[in-house]
Design a protein around this motif. Structure first.
Motif, PDB file in Angstrom:
ATOM      1  N   PHE A 148       6.696  -2.153   2.697  1.00 15.13           N
ATOM      2  CA  PHE A 148       6.323  -2.628   4.028  1.00 15.13           C
ATOM      3  C   PHE A 148       6.007  -1.460   4.970  1.00 15.13           C
ATOM      4  O   PHE A 148       5.047  -1.521   5.749  1.00 15.13           O
ATOM      5  N   GLN A 149       6.814  -0.404   4.917  1.00 11.87           N
ATOM      6  CA  GLN A 149       6.579   0.741   5.791  1.00 11.87           C
ATOM      7  C   GLN A 149       5.251   1.413   5.486  1.00 11.87           C
ATOM      8  O   GLN A 149       4.561   1.884   6.396  1.00 11.87           O
ATOM      9  N   ALA A 150       4.870   1.455   4.209  1.00 13.11           N
ATOM     10  CA  ALA A 150       3.583   2.056   3.838  1.00 13.11           C
ATOM     11  C   ALA A 150       2.421   1.163   4.256  1.00 13.11           C
ATOM     12  O   ALA A 150       1.422   1.640   4.806  1.00 13.11           O
ATOM     13  N   ILE A 151       2.540  -0.144   4.023  1.00  9.93           N
ATOM     14  CA  ILE A 151       1.451  -1.069   4.315  1.00  9.93           C
ATOM     15  C   ILE A 151       1.185  -1.178   5.816  1.00  9.93           C
ATOM     16  O   ILE A 151       0.037  -1.201   6.271  1.00  9.93           O
ATOM     17  N   PHE A 152       2.277  -1.229   6.610  1.00 13.12           N
ATOM     18  CA  PHE A 152       2.121  -1.439   8.050  1.00 13.12           C
ATOM     19  C   PHE A 152       2.102  -0.133   8.846  1.00 13.12           C
ATOM     20  O   PHE A 152       2.127  -0.164  10.074  1.00 13.12           O
ATOM     21  N   ILE A 181       8.334  -5.533 -10.673  1.00 18.65           N
ATOM     22  CA  ILE A 181       7.416  -4.892 -11.628  1.00 18.65           C
ATOM     23  C   ILE A 181       6.012  -4.789 -11.031  1.00 18.65           C
ATOM     24  O   ILE A 181       5.328  -3.763 -11.178  1.00 18.65           O
ATOM     25  N   VAL A 182       5.575  -5.847 -10.346  1.00 16.52           N
ATOM     26  CA  VAL A 182       4.239  -5.809  -9.724  1.00 16.52           C
ATOM     27  C   VAL A 182       4.183  -4.719  -8.655  1.00 16.52           C
ATOM     28  O   VAL A 182       3.203  -3.947  -8.588  1.00 16.52           O
ATOM     29  N   LEU A 183       5.224  -4.599  -7.830  1.00 21.68           N
ATOM     30  CA  LEU A 183       5.234  -3.556  -6.808  1.00 21.68           C
ATOM     31  C   LEU A 183       5.251  -2.163  -7.427  1.00 21.68           C
ATOM     32  O   LEU A 183       4.572  -1.246  -6.940  1.00 21.68           O
ATOM     33  N   LEU A 184       6.016  -1.984  -8.496  1.00 23.35           N
ATOM     34  CA  LEU A 184       6.031  -0.682  -9.171  1.00 23.35           C
ATOM     35  C   LEU A 184       4.667  -0.362  -9.772  1.00 23.35           C
ATOM     36  O   LEU A 184       4.233   0.795  -9.765  1.00 23.35           O
ATOM     37  N   ALA A 185       3.978  -1.385 -10.277  1.00 18.21           N
ATOM     38  CA  ALA A 185       2.644  -1.170 -10.828  1.00 18.21           C
ATOM     39  C   ALA A 185       1.641  -0.802  -9.737  1.00 18.21           C
ATOM     40  O   ALA A 185       0.689  -0.037  -9.995  1.00 18.21           O
ATOM     41  N   PHE A 186       1.857  -1.312  -8.527  1.00 22.39           N
ATOM     42  CA  PHE A 186       0.944  -1.042  -7.404  1.00 22.39           C
ATOM     43  C   PHE A 186       1.374   0.173  -6.579  1.00 22.39           C
ATOM     44  O   PHE A 186       0.739   0.469  -5.561  1.00 22.39           O
ATOM     45  N   ARG A 187       2.451   0.858  -6.986  1.00 25.52           N
ATOM     46  CA  ARG A 187       2.937   1.961  -6.154  1.00 25.52           C
ATOM     47  C   ARG A 187       1.907   3.083  -6.015  1.00 25.52           C
ATOM     48  O   ARG A 187       1.896   3.805  -5.011  1.00 25.52           O
ATOM     49  N   LEU A 227      -3.450   2.677   0.567  1.00 18.06           N
ATOM     50  CA  LEU A 227      -3.367   1.593   1.551  1.00 18.06           C
ATOM     51  C   LEU A 227      -2.678   2.019   2.840  1.00 18.06           C
ATOM     52  O   LEU A 227      -2.788   1.332   3.852  1.00 18.06           O
ATOM     53  N   SER A 228      -1.957   3.146   2.804  1.00 20.97           N
ATOM     54  CA  SER A 228      -1.307   3.634   4.017  1.00 20.97           C
ATOM     55  C   SER A 228      -2.270   4.387   4.932  1.00 20.97           C
ATOM     56  O   SER A 228      -1.916   4.734   6.062  1.00 20.97           O
ATOM     57  N   LEU A 229      -3.505   4.636   4.449  1.00 22.59           N
ATOM     58  CA  LEU A 229      -4.536   5.240   5.287  1.00 22.59           C
ATOM     59  C   LEU A 229      -5.072   4.200   6.262  1.00 22.59           C
ATOM     60  O   LEU A 229      -4.785   3.010   6.142  1.00 22.59           O
ATOM     61  N   ASN A 230      -5.891   4.660   7.219  1.00 23.93           N
ATOM     62  CA  ASN A 230      -6.480   3.678   8.121  1.00 23.93           C
ATOM     63  C   ASN A 230      -7.522   2.847   7.375  1.00 23.93           C
ATOM     64  O   ASN A 230      -7.953   3.201   6.276  1.00 23.93           O
ATOM     65  N   GLN A 231      -7.921   1.747   7.981  1.00 29.19           N
ATOM     66  CA  GLN A 231      -8.760   0.762   7.293  1.00 29.19           C
ATOM     67  C   GLN A 231     -10.076   1.353   6.807  1.00 29.19           C
ATOM     68  O   GLN A 231     -10.504   1.092   5.677  1.00 29.19           O
ATOM     69  N   LEU A 232     -10.732   2.175   7.627  1.00 30.47           N
ATOM     70  CA  LEU A 232     -12.024   2.745   7.254  1.00 30.47           C
ATOM     71  C   LEU A 232     -11.891   3.689   6.071  1.00 30.47           C
ATOM     72  O   LEU A 232     -12.683   3.623   5.119  1.00 30.47           O
ATOM     73  N   GLU A 233     -10.880   4.557   6.109  1.00 32.51           N
ATOM     74  CA  GLU A 233     -10.693   5.521   5.014  1.00 32.51           C
ATOM     75  C   GLU A 233     -10.349   4.804   3.711  1.00 32.51           C
ATOM     76  O   GLU A 233     -10.881   5.146   2.642  1.00 32.51           O
ATOM     77  N   ALA A 234      -9.455   3.824   3.783  1.00 31.49           N
ATOM     78  CA  ALA A 234      -9.054   3.104   2.573  1.00 31.49           C
ATOM     79  C   ALA A 234     -10.228   2.349   1.965  1.00 31.49           C
ATOM     80  O   ALA A 234     -10.418   2.351   0.738  1.00 31.49           O
ATOM     81  N   THR A 235     -11.043   1.717   2.801  1.00 29.92           N
ATOM     82  CA  THR A 235     -12.214   0.980   2.299  1.00 29.92           C
ATOM     83  C   THR A 235     -13.234   1.924   1.694  1.00 29.92           C
ATOM     84  O   THR A 235     -13.825   1.633   0.645  1.00 29.92           O
ATOM     85  N   THR A 236     -13.428   3.073   2.318  1.00 34.58           N
ATOM     86  CA  THR A 236     -14.381   4.059   1.804  1.00 34.58           C
ATOM     87  C   THR A 236     -13.968   4.568   0.433  1.00 34.58           C
ATOM     88  O   THR A 236     -14.810   4.830  -0.434  1.00 34.58           O
ATOM     89  N   LEU A 265      -7.063  -8.061  -0.620  1.00 27.03           N
ATOM     90  CA  LEU A 265      -6.417  -8.466  -1.867  1.00 27.03           C
ATOM     91  C   LEU A 265      -5.164  -7.652  -2.138  1.00 27.03           C
ATOM     92  O   LEU A 265      -4.083  -8.206  -2.401  1.00 27.03           O
ATOM     93  N   GLU A 266      -5.288  -6.325  -2.078  1.00 24.63           N
ATOM     94  CA  GLU A 266      -4.167  -5.460  -2.451  1.00 24.63           C
ATOM     95  C   GLU A 266      -3.027  -5.547  -1.444  1.00 24.63           C
ATOM     96  O   GLU A 266      -1.850  -5.586  -1.834  1.00 24.63           O
ATOM     97  N   GLN A 267      -3.345  -5.572  -0.166  1.00 22.31           N
ATOM     98  CA  GLN A 267      -2.292  -5.744   0.825  1.00 22.31           C
ATOM     99  C   GLN A 267      -1.617  -7.109   0.679  1.00 22.31           C
ATOM    100  O   GLN A 267      -0.390  -7.219   0.817  1.00 22.31           O
ATOM    101  N   GLY A 268      -2.402  -8.136   0.379  1.00 24.51           N
ATOM    102  CA  GLY A 268      -1.827  -9.466   0.189  1.00 24.51           C
ATOM    103  C   GLY A 268      -0.855  -9.508  -0.971  1.00 24.51           C
ATOM    104  O   GLY A 268       0.227 -10.104  -0.867  1.00 24.51           O
TER     105      GLY A 268
END
Length: 340
Positions: free
Chosen positions: A88-92, A214-220, A226-235, A242-245
């Motif tokens: 949560f801290q990384a995503i938000f 297990i899913v969270l560990l796979a997505f680590r 995903l902790s970057l700003n929206q523009l950088e992450a999309t680029t 999808l990934e944040q969801g």
């Protein structure tokens, strides 16, 4: 600024922390109002292999029916809350975010309180708590969708709104509850405890906990992106929606499942991720599994204190508040000294 080479590698930290977890679990088996010797515990595990004599029936019953389920639950719940908090801290993009951000804990508490008033047994209370936690998150996401906003800040605010509403629901349920039987159960459940954990209700929740973990560990590996700003992450090729969801859903399921077993336990998901990052740095891919081990150790130690400090058991929510607050202040001061 010259970066110092770490004294230990990440693998060494991970292995050392894992060994410490096993030692703490073994030690926790001996602690309680009825202490058991390490020899007795060793014989309990070695006897099925014909490597040690049999253990007394009373000791076997204490270990198998009381201590072992509780210690396994403490390790699993501590790890789940810490992993959720790290995600949560990384995503938000917020170091002050905790696993109950989207109203999960209060939603689960409302579900459990309703089940207690309706006279459900332990399994029914757990199912109702899990449903309440997921319902709270669904309501928060619905508010975000209704406002036609995709920003994480809107979701956080929606979670605060739902959390406040669930607190009002809990207050209403406590007001109409039977003050002799139901009200003490609701209050004690809100404070958090592992006293009523058994192998059966642990087995009911472990598959969900393992799958989400297990899913969270796979997505680590994606958390840093995903902790970057929206523009950088999309680029850089991230599918943010999808990934944040997926990560938010799995972290929410972990929190709801943990709350089902133990009631509301605060501070672990807030403090432990900072401790892991203090040791290993800001790399979320490495901090996530280390935080899980640290969270398991932390809750095991607290539960051992809860069972040992007095004749009656101290609720875990009280201990996490008294210990988590100064620990969090120390971590903030330590990070300031280290990184500024």
């Amino acid at each position: 600024m010259i970066l110092k080479k770490p004294r230990f590698s990440y693998r060494q930290f991970l292995i050392g922390s894992g060994l410490l977890l096993l030692i703490v679990m073994f030690g926790a088996l001996s602690v309680g109002r009825y202490p058991l010797s390490f020899t007795t515990i060793s014989h309990f595990f070695l006897h099925p292999l014909q490597l040690a004599p049999a253990v007394a029936a009373t000791d076997q019953q204490i270990l198998l029916e009381l201590r072992l389920p509780r210690i396994l639950a403490a390790a699993i719940i501590g790890a789940a809350l810490a992993i959720s908090g790290t995600a949560f801290q990384a995503i938000f993009h917020n170091p002050l975010v905790s696993p109950d951000l989207l109203g999960v804990s209060n939603g689960a508490a409302a579900g459990a309180a309703l089940a207690i008033i309706l006279g459900y047994q332990a399994a029914g209370i757990q199912i109702s708590a899990f449903a309440g936690g997921l319902l709270a998150v669904l309501a928060a996401v619905s508010i975000q969708h209704f406002l036609n906003s995709r920003g994480s800040l809107t979701l956080v605010l929606a979670g605060i709104i739902i959390s406040g509403f669930m607190q009002a629901v809990i207050g209403l349920l406590k007001y109409v509850a039977d003050p002799e039987q139901q009200l003490p159960s609701i209050t004690y459940w809100q404070l958090g405890s592992l006293e009523k954990v058994t192998l059966s209700n642990l087995g009911l929740n472990v598959p969900t906990l393992l799958l989400a973990g297990i899913v969270l560990l796979a997505f680590r590996w994606r958390l840093n992106l995903l902790s970057l700003n929206q523009l950088e992450a999309t680029t850089l090729g991230a599918n943010l929606k999808l990934e944040q969801g997926i990560i938010i859903l799995c972290a929410t399921v972990l929190t709801a499942s943990a709350v089902c077993l133990s009631g509301t336990i605060g501070w672990i998901g807030l403090v432990v991720p900072h401790a892991a990052r203090l040791v290993i740095g800001q790399n979320n891919a490495k901090a996530l599994p280390l935080a899980g081990i640290f969270g398991a150790i932390f809750l095991l130690l607290l539960d051992s204190l809860a069972r040992s400090l007095s004749a009656g058991e101290i609720p875990l929510g009280i201990l996490t508040g008294f210990i988590g607050t100064p620990l969090f202040v120390w971590l903030l001061l330590k990070k300031r000294v280290t990184f500024v």
